[in-house]
Scaffold this active site. Structure first.
Site, PDB file in Angstrom:
ATOM      1  N   CYS A  82       4.008   8.244  -9.399  1.00 33.95           N
ATOM      2  CA  CYS A  82       3.143   7.053  -9.484  1.00 33.95           C
ATOM      3  C   CYS A  82       1.963   7.246 -10.439  1.00 33.95           C
ATOM      4  O   CYS A  82       1.374   6.273 -10.906  1.00 33.95           O
ATOM      5  CB  CYS A  82       2.656   6.647  -8.103  1.00 33.95           C
ATOM      6  SG  CYS A  82       4.013   6.201  -7.010  1.00 33.95           S
TER       7      CYS A  82
ATOM      8  N   HIS B 135      -3.727   2.084  -8.907  1.00 32.52           N
ATOM      9  CA  HIS B 135      -2.305   2.113  -8.575  1.00 32.52           C
ATOM     10  C   HIS B 135      -2.084   1.204  -7.368  1.00 32.52           C
ATOM     11  O   HIS B 135      -2.857   1.230  -6.413  1.00 32.52           O
ATOM     12  CB  HIS B 135      -1.882   3.545  -8.260  1.00 32.52           C
ATOM     13  CG  HIS B 135      -0.484   3.651  -7.738  1.00 32.52           C
ATOM     14  ND1 HIS B 135       0.578   3.015  -8.339  1.00 32.52           N
ATOM     15  CD2 HIS B 135       0.020   4.311  -6.662  1.00 32.52           C
ATOM     16  CE1 HIS B 135       1.678   3.285  -7.655  1.00 32.52           C
ATOM     17  NE2 HIS B 135       1.371   4.064  -6.633  1.00 32.52           N
TER      18      HIS B 135
ATOM     19  N   ASN C 261       4.992  -1.488  -4.593  1.00 29.84           N
ATOM     20  CA  ASN C 261       4.653  -0.270  -5.334  1.00 29.84           C
ATOM     21  C   ASN C 261       5.741  -0.032  -6.386  1.00 29.84           C
ATOM     22  O   ASN C 261       6.870   0.319  -6.055  1.00 29.84           O
ATOM     23  CB  ASN C 261       4.569   0.907  -4.355  1.00 29.84           C
ATOM     24  CG  ASN C 261       4.199   2.220  -5.033  1.00 29.84           C
ATOM     25  OD1 ASN C 261       4.176   2.312  -6.256  1.00 29.84           O
ATOM     26  ND2 ASN C 261       3.907   3.225  -4.237  1.00 29.84           N
TER      27      ASN C 261
HETATM   28  C1  LIG Z   1       3.789   3.754   5.182  1.00 30.62           C
HETATM   29  C2  LIG Z   1       2.623   3.108   5.920  1.00 30.62           C
HETATM   30  C3  LIG Z   1       2.497   1.665   5.516  1.00 30.62           C
HETATM   31  C4  LIG Z   1       2.878   3.187   7.414  1.00 30.62           C
HETATM   32  O1  LIG Z   1       1.771   2.668   8.117  1.00 30.62           O
HETATM   33  P1  LIG Z   1       1.179   3.487   9.345  1.00 30.62           P
HETATM   34  O2  LIG Z   1       0.117   2.649   9.903  1.00 30.62           O
HETATM   35  O3  LIG Z   1       0.806   4.838   8.836  1.00 30.62           O
HETATM   36  O4  LIG Z   1       2.416   3.516  10.304  1.00 30.62           O
HETATM   37  P2  LIG Z   1       3.133   4.790  10.939  1.00 30.62           P
HETATM   38  O5  LIG Z   1       3.876   5.531   9.898  1.00 30.62           O
HETATM   39  O6  LIG Z   1       2.116   5.502  11.751  1.00 30.62           O
HETATM   40  O7  LIG Z   1       4.146   4.045  11.867  1.00 30.62           O
HETATM   41  C5  LIG Z   1       3.738   3.222  12.923  1.00 30.62           C
HETATM   42  C6  LIG Z   1       4.960   2.639  13.574  1.00 30.62           C
HETATM   43  O8  LIG Z   1       5.515   1.623  12.709  1.00 30.62           O
HETATM   44  C7  LIG Z   1       6.918   1.858  12.574  1.00 30.62           C
HETATM   45  N1  LIG Z   1       7.357   1.368  11.272  1.00 30.62           N
HETATM   46  C8  LIG Z   1       7.483   2.058  10.112  1.00 30.62           C
HETATM   47  N2  LIG Z   1       7.920   1.231   9.154  1.00 30.62           N
HETATM   48  C9  LIG Z   1       8.067   0.016   9.704  1.00 30.62           C
HETATM   49  C10 LIG Z   1       8.475  -1.238   9.197  1.00 30.62           C
HETATM   50  N3  LIG Z   1       8.825  -1.423   7.908  1.00 30.62           N
HETATM   51  N4  LIG Z   1       8.485  -2.280  10.038  1.00 30.62           N
HETATM   52  C11 LIG Z   1       8.125  -2.142  11.327  1.00 30.62           C
HETATM   53  N5  LIG Z   1       7.739  -0.970  11.857  1.00 30.62           N
HETATM   54  C12 LIG Z   1       7.697   0.093  11.060  1.00 30.62           C
HETATM   55  C13 LIG Z   1       7.072   3.347  12.717  1.00 30.62           C
HETATM   56  O9  LIG Z   1       8.384   3.667  13.102  1.00 30.62           O
HETATM   57  C14 LIG Z   1       6.071   3.655  13.802  1.00 30.62           C
HETATM   58  O10 LIG Z   1       6.649   3.342  15.038  1.00 30.62           O
HETATM   59  P3  LIG Z   1       6.420   4.300  16.326  1.00 30.62           P
HETATM   60  O11 LIG Z   1       4.934   4.272  16.542  1.00 30.62           O
HETATM   61  O12 LIG Z   1       7.212   3.618  17.361  1.00 30.62           O
HETATM   62  O13 LIG Z   1       6.922   5.641  15.906  1.00 30.62           O
HETATM   63  C15 LIG Z   1       1.314   3.864   5.600  1.00 30.62           C
HETATM   64  O14 LIG Z   1       1.317   5.135   6.191  1.00 30.62           O
HETATM   65  C16 LIG Z   1       1.094   3.995   4.146  1.00 30.62           C
HETATM   66  O15 LIG Z   1       0.915   3.037   3.440  1.00 30.62           O
HETATM   67  N6  LIG Z   1       1.013   5.232   3.636  1.00 30.62           N
HETATM   68  C17 LIG Z   1       0.819   5.476   2.255  1.00 30.62           C
HETATM   69  C18 LIG Z   1       2.120   5.325   1.572  1.00 30.62           C
HETATM   70  C19 LIG Z   1       1.964   5.151   0.106  1.00 30.62           C
HETATM   71  O16 LIG Z   1       1.188   4.372  -0.334  1.00 30.62           O
HETATM   72  N7  LIG Z   1       2.774   5.900  -0.624  1.00 30.62           N
HETATM   73  C20 LIG Z   1       2.879   5.799  -2.002  1.00 30.62           C
HETATM   74  C21 LIG Z   1       1.826   6.600  -2.652  1.00 30.62           C
HETATM   75  S1  LIG Z   1       2.181   6.605  -4.328  1.00 30.62           S
END
Ligand SMILES: CC(C)(COP(=O)(O)OP(=O)(O)OC[C@H]1O[C@@H](n2cnc3c(N)ncnc32)[C@H](O)[C@@H]1OP(=O)(O)O)[C@@H](O)C(=O)NCCC(=O)NCCS
EC number: 2.3.1.180
Length: 323
Positions: A113, A250, A280
Site C-alpha cells: 500500500c 492512503h 482500499n
Molecule cells: C479489519 C477491521 C475493519 C476489523 O475491525 P475490528 O473492529 O478490528 O474487528 P475485529 O477484527 O476485532 O472483529 C470483530 C468481529 O467482527 C467480525 N467480522 C470480521 N469481518 C466482518 C465482516 N466483514 N462482517 C461482519 N463481521 C465481521 C469478526 O469475525 C469478529 O467477530 P467475533 O468478535 O465474533 O470474533 C479493522 O481491524 C481494520 O480496519 N484494520 C486495519 C486494516 C487495514 O486497514 N489494512 C490495510 C492496511 S494497508
C-alpha cells in the site's frame, strides 16, 4: 536546485461497482458493519479483460493527456504494484510497450500500500540526479485477484483501480515555496511481515496466494507509524500541520484516516477521503484520491499537499509536495 514537479494526473477504474449489499450471499456481513468499521460503501472490481497493466495504461494515458505530453516525452516509468500481470517481466515494461514507448526504461516497485509513496520518492531521486527529465509514476492494482472471497474479514476491504502522475524536473529556489517534491520519509520493518501478507509466491508455494491479515494488529500500529513518519517529513521541510492545504492519506480505513488527522491536528476539511467509493486499492489509493481532489477543483496549483501511506511489510512513508 532541481525540483520534481507534477505536470499531470489521471486515473482509471474498472467498470463494475460492487456495493456492500452485493456481498449478501458471498459472505456473512452487512452494509452497516462495513460502513461502521471502515467507512467503505463500494469498490470497483476488475472484469477478466481488466488487468493491472490495462488499468495502469488507461491512467497513464489520462495523466499524459492532462500534462499535454506524449509517451515520447517520457524517460522512465515506475509502476507501484503488488498485483503484477505476471511474475515477470515487470508490468511497467508491459505498460511501456502498450504506450508504444521503446526508449528509456521502466520498472515495478513493490511496497504494497505504500508503493506509490515509495515510487514518487524514487522518481524524485531520478529527476534530481539527472537520470531522467520526465517520469511517469503509476499505482495500479487488481487486489480482487488475490482476495480470499470466503474470508469476510478481508474481502470486503479492497478494490481495484489505477492512478498516475507525470513528474518533470524543474528549477526551484530551494525553499518550501517551490513547486514539486519538498520532503519525503520512507520506513519499513519486516518484523511485522506476518500481520499482512500473501500466502503464496514463486519461490515458496509456486502459486499466487491469497491476502491474509490480522486487521486488529494492523490497526493498532497504523496511526503511530503514520504520524511518526509525517512528523519526520514536517521536520525536514520546517512546517507544521497548519501550513498544509491538503492531506491525501492512503485510503484503507476511515477510522485510521480520522485518528491520524486528529493526532496531527489536521483540520477535517483538509483531508481527502475516497475510501467510501474506492475501498482500499493499495498502491493506487493515493493517486486515485489525488485525481479526485484535482478533478473537483480542491487541489490547485501552488497548494501544499501531504501524501501518506502504510501497508504490508510493514512499509510506510510520507511525501510533501507543492502542486
Ligand atoms: C479489519 C477491521 C475493519 C476489523 O475491525 P475490528 O473492529 O478490528 O474487528 P475485529 O477484527 O476485532 O472483529 C470483530 C468481529 O467482527 C467480525 N467480522 C470480521 N469481518 C466482518 C465482516 N466483514 N462482517 C461482519 N463481521 C465481521 C469478526 O469475525 C469478529 O467477530 P467475533 O468478535 O465474533 O470474533 C479493522 O481491524 C481494520 O480496519 N484494520 C486495519 C486494516 C487495514 O486497514 N489494512 C490495510 C492496511 S494497508
Amino acid at each position: 536546485m532541481i525540483r520534481s514537479v507534477v505536470r499531470g494526473i489521471g486515473s482509471a477504474l474498472p467498470r463494475r461497482i460492487m456495493k456492500n449489499t452485493d456481498f449478501e450471499g458471498v459472505v456473512e456481513t452487512s452494509d452497516e458493519w462495513i460502513v461502521q468499521r471502515t467507512g467503505i460503501r463500494q469498490r470497483h472490481i476488475a472484469a477478466d479483460d481488466e488487468t493491472t497493466a490495462s488499468l495502469g495504461e488507461a491512467a497513464a494515458r489520462a495523466a499524459l493527456d492532462n500534462a499535454g505530453l506524449t509517451p515520447a516525452d517520457l524517460d522512465l516509468i515506475v509502476l507501484a504494484t503488488s498485483t503484477p500481470n505476471n511474475t515477470f517481466p515487470a508490468t511497467a515494461v508491459d505498460i511501456q510497450q502498450r504506450l508504444g514507448m521503446r526508449h528509456g526504461f521502466a520498472f515495478d516497485m513493490q511496497a504494497v500500500c505504500s508503493g506509490f509513496v515509495y515510487a514518487v520518492t524514487a522518481a524524485d531521486l531520478y529527476l534530481r540526479g539527472g537520470q531522467a527529465k520526465r517520469v511517469l509514476v503509476i499505482g495500479s492494482e487488481t487486489f480482487s485477484r488475490i482476495l480470499d472471497w470466503n474470508d469476510r474479514s478481508t474481502c470486503v476491504l479492497f478494490g481495484d483501480g489505477a492512478g498516475a502522475i507525470v513528474m518533470e524536473a524543474g528549477e526551484g529556489a530551494g525553499t518550501i515555496a517551490d513547486r514539486g517534491v519538498l520532503a519525503a520519509s520512507l520506513r519499513s520493518d519486516g518484523t511485522h511481515k506476518e500481520k499482512l501478507y500473501v500466502d503464496g509466491g514463486p519461490s515458496t508455494t509456486g502459486t499466487v496466494g491469497h491476502l491474509r491479515m490480522e486487521g486488529r494488529e494492523v490497526f493498532k500500529h497504523a496511526v503511530g507509524m503514520i504520524t511518526d513518519v509525517i512528523e519526520a517529513t514536517y521536520a525536514q521541510a520546517g512546517i507544521t500541520s497548519a501550513d498544509l492545504d491538503w492531506f491525501v492519506p492512503h485510503q484503507a480505513n476511515k477510522r485510521i484516516i480520522d485518528a491520524s488527522a486528529r493526532k496531527l491536528g489536521i483540520a477535517e476539511e483538509k483531508v481527502v477521503v475516497t475510501v467510501d467509493r474506492h475501498g482500499n486499492t493499495s498502491a493506487a489509493s493515493v493517486p486515485l484520491a489525488l485525481a479526485v481532489a484535482v478533478a473537483d477543483g480542491r487541489i490547485k496549483k501552488g497548494d501544499l499537499v501531504l501524501l501518506e501511506a502504510m501497508g504490508g511489510g510493514f512499509t510506510w512513508g510520507a511525501v510533501l509536495l507543492r502542486w
